[in-house]
Motif scaffolding. Structure first.
Motif, PDB file in Angstrom:
ATOM      1  N   TRP A 337       1.386  -1.452  -0.041  1.00 43.32           N
ATOM      2  CA  TRP A 337      -0.120  -0.429   0.743  1.00 43.32           C
ATOM      3  C   TRP A 337       0.921   1.237   0.205  1.00 43.32           C
ATOM      4  CZ3 TRP A 337      -2.038   3.123   4.828  1.00 43.32           C
ATOM      5  CH2 TRP A 337      -3.125   3.765   4.586  1.00 43.32           C
ATOM      6  N   TYR A 338       1.773   1.451   0.529  1.00 44.16           N
ATOM      7  CA  TYR A 338       2.686   2.434   0.467  1.00 44.16           C
ATOM      8  C   TYR A 338       3.298   2.302  -0.261  1.00 44.16           C
ATOM      9  CZ  TYR A 338       2.550   3.687   5.858  1.00 44.16           C
ATOM     10  OH  TYR A 338       1.856   3.764   7.038  1.00 44.16           O
ATOM     11  N   ASN A 341       0.465   3.763  -2.872  1.00 46.43           N
ATOM     12  CA  ASN A 341      -0.005   5.243  -2.569  1.00 46.43           C
ATOM     13  C   ASN A 341       1.181   6.060  -3.208  1.00 46.43           C
ATOM     14  OD1 ASN A 341      -1.582   6.928  -1.538  1.00 46.43           O
ATOM     15  ND2 ASN A 341       0.549   7.279   0.016  1.00 46.43           N
ATOM     16  N   THR A 346      -2.035  12.120  -5.060  1.00 51.30           N
ATOM     17  CA  THR A 346      -3.346  12.253  -4.102  1.00 51.30           C
ATOM     18  C   THR A 346      -2.660  11.354  -3.557  1.00 51.30           C
ATOM     19  OG1 THR A 346      -4.525  11.829  -5.863  1.00 51.30           O
ATOM     20  CG2 THR A 346      -4.105  14.292  -6.009  1.00 51.30           C
TER      21      THR A 346
HETATM   22  C1  LIG Z   1       0.090   8.778   0.455  1.00 50.51           C
HETATM   23  O1  LIG Z   1      -0.001   9.475  -0.592  1.00 50.51           O
HETATM   24  C2  LIG Z   1      -0.223  11.179  -0.094  1.00 50.51           C
HETATM   25  C3  LIG Z   1       0.068  11.822  -1.660  1.00 50.51           C
HETATM   26  O2  LIG Z   1       0.984  12.008  -1.698  1.00 50.51           O
HETATM   27  C4  LIG Z   1      -0.130  11.335   1.048  1.00 50.51           C
HETATM   28  O3  LIG Z   1      -0.207  12.776   1.345  1.00 50.51           O
HETATM   29  C5  LIG Z   1       0.044  10.127   2.231  1.00 50.51           C
HETATM   30  O4  LIG Z   1       0.874  10.654   3.278  1.00 50.51           O
HETATM   31  C6  LIG Z   1       0.535   9.283   1.982  1.00 50.51           C
HETATM   32  N1  LIG Z   1      -0.091   8.024   2.807  1.00 50.51           N
HETATM   33  C7  LIG Z   1       0.775   7.095   3.316  1.00 50.51           C
HETATM   34  C8  LIG Z   1       0.226   5.947   4.453  1.00 50.51           C
HETATM   35  O5  LIG Z   1       1.376   7.204   3.115  1.00 50.51           O
END
Ligand SMILES: *[C@@H]1O[C@H](CO)[C@@H](O)[C@H](O)[C@H]1NC(C)=O
Length: 416
Positions: A337-338, A341, A346
């Motif tokens: 997921w990391y 993401n 976004t």
């Molecule tokens: C997911 O990506 C967003 C946008 O880059 C970031 O703001 C957020 O911290 C991320 N979430 C994690 C859990 O890494």
């Protein structure tokens, strides 16, 4: 007196003895419990000291190959001179013990010449036939192997792992494996920065001494090695100009060291720190003592972001078995997921990923399930096996497939 005696019937003697025994047992149990709590507290106290912590995290003095000579690879099941043992030197003057392993079909082609070379530790690897077969073949591929905590390059389950890595193209895929500082025959003591310098030294050797371009290099890592490999890939991807390898196969990774210690159980049964999660303040303060954070979740995200921003092609395959009792498999979907993401500016929420998962995850029955996340630049693949434990999995054909899938994605002509 007699009236009292009559009104309160006395307990039969054996019951009194029983109560006494219970009291005695209770007393011993309390003493034992107090001793145990005392020992545990001592253990926790020791854990806050960096050197003890290093021994618990890296297990580098647990060799498992004590009675064998790492400079005689034949005793680990290799052909004569199939492996060249040699040392690499780091910029802070540590000596890393390494093995260059020839794939079996390439060995077969050069068997006679290889048999004639001297055996054992080699002081100048560049003088050896095996090394020339790596450097002078423009189609050779090189897998840099980063092993997990404990043991050495020769530890049992790692040897079948090397075979699985080369099995898809046994005429072309070489493996370079090494012991981090403090492990096996390597000098020094492990720390996060030190081990990262070791990995840097190995990559530098592969590119500059062996002359293999990054597009023909793949990193394989397991367990603690996954943290090392994610960090080093990120470091190279952040360089200017960026250096990105063909890809990486990561087996049984963890999101970071703190999360790992809080979920870790020895042999899957004896929890080390998880009892403390009931005392959040104590747990938090102990966490702050964890010297080497190994934050793979942050580094994998940085790595993906850098590649997306730079338009660099990247391939990540993360593999975990559901019956892994050392590192719970739940670390893999979280790490996945990391990484996913980070492909979007976004972000991708867990809900969104969950929806994608139910649409596109492939159910392979008893073999587990596979999920891929593709962007214009990269492929992030997650494979959850039903079985394979923590180490055994490294010799499985899924490893061979993962390696070939990445090399062929980079160069479709790379086949048998
Ligand atoms: C997911 O990506 C967003 C946008 O880059 C970031 O703001 C957020 O911290 C991320 N979430 C994690 C859990 O890494």
């Amino acid at each position: 007196m007699s009236a009292l005696n009559n009104s309160i019937p006395s307990f039969p003697n054996h019951v009194t003895i029983g109560v006494d025994m219970v009291a005695t047992i209770f007393r011993y149990v309390s003493i034992l419990a107090a001793a145990f709590v005392g020992l545990y507290a001592t253990f926790l106290g020791l854990l806050t000291t960096p050197s003890f912590q290093a021994h618990v995290v890296y297990l580098h003095k647990i060799q498992m190959t004590w009675f064998k000579d790492l400079d005689v690879p034949e005793t680990f099941g290799f052909l004569r001179n199939q492996v060249t043992p040699f040392y690499l030197e780091t910029s802070d003057a540590e000596k890393l013990h390494a093995w260059h392993i020839l794939p079996v079909e390439l060995y077969r082609k050069h068997e006679l010449a290889l048999l004639q070379e001297p055996v054992g530790l080699v002081s100048d690897i560049t003088s050896r036939l095996a090394f020339k077969l790596l450097r002078e073949d423009p189609e050779a591929r090189l897998i840099l192997h980063m092993h997990g905590a404990g043991g050495t390059v020769g530890s049992g389950y790692r040897v079948p792992n090397y075979r699985a890595l080369s099995a898809g193209q046994p005429g072309k895929i070489h493996v370079l494996t090494f012991d981090y500082r403090g492990f096996g025959r390597s000098s020094g003591n492990p720390t996060e920065n030190g081990v990262l310098l070791d990995a840097f030294t190995v990559v530098d050797w592969a590119i500059n001494t062996a002359g293999i371009p990054p597009s023909r290099i793949l990193i394989f890592a397991q367990s603690m090695g996954t943290a090392v490999s994610i960090a080093i890939q990120n470091q190279f991807a952040q360089q200017n100009p960026p250096v990105v390898f063909a890809g990486a196969v990561l087996v049984a990774p963890f999101v970071d060291a703190v999360t790992l210690v809080s979920t870790y159980s020895v042999a899957g049964t004896i929890p080390i720190l998880s009892p403390l999660t009931r005392f959040p303040t104590l747990f938090k303060s102990l966490q702050s003592f964890v010297r080497d954070k190994w934050s793979s979740k942050d580094r994998i995200a940085q790595y993906v972001r850098a590649n997306e921003a730079n338009g660099e092609k990247y391939h990540l395959t993360i593999i975990h078995a559901e019956d892994d009792y050392d590192v719970p498999w739940s670390h893999t979907p979280e790490l996945f997921w990391y990484a996913v993401n980070a492909t979007s500016s976004t972000g991708i929420g867990l809900d969104e990923l969950g929806e994608k998962r139910s649409e596109s995850s492939i159910d392979l029955g008893a073999a587990g399930s596979v999920m891929e996340w593709r962007t214009e630049n990269g492929v992030i693949r997650e494979e959850i096996l039903k079985t394979g434990l923590h180490d055994l999995i490294m010799g499985y054909p899924v490893i061979t497939m993962a390696v070939m899938r990445i090399f062929q994605a980079v160069d479709p002509s790379f086949t048998c």
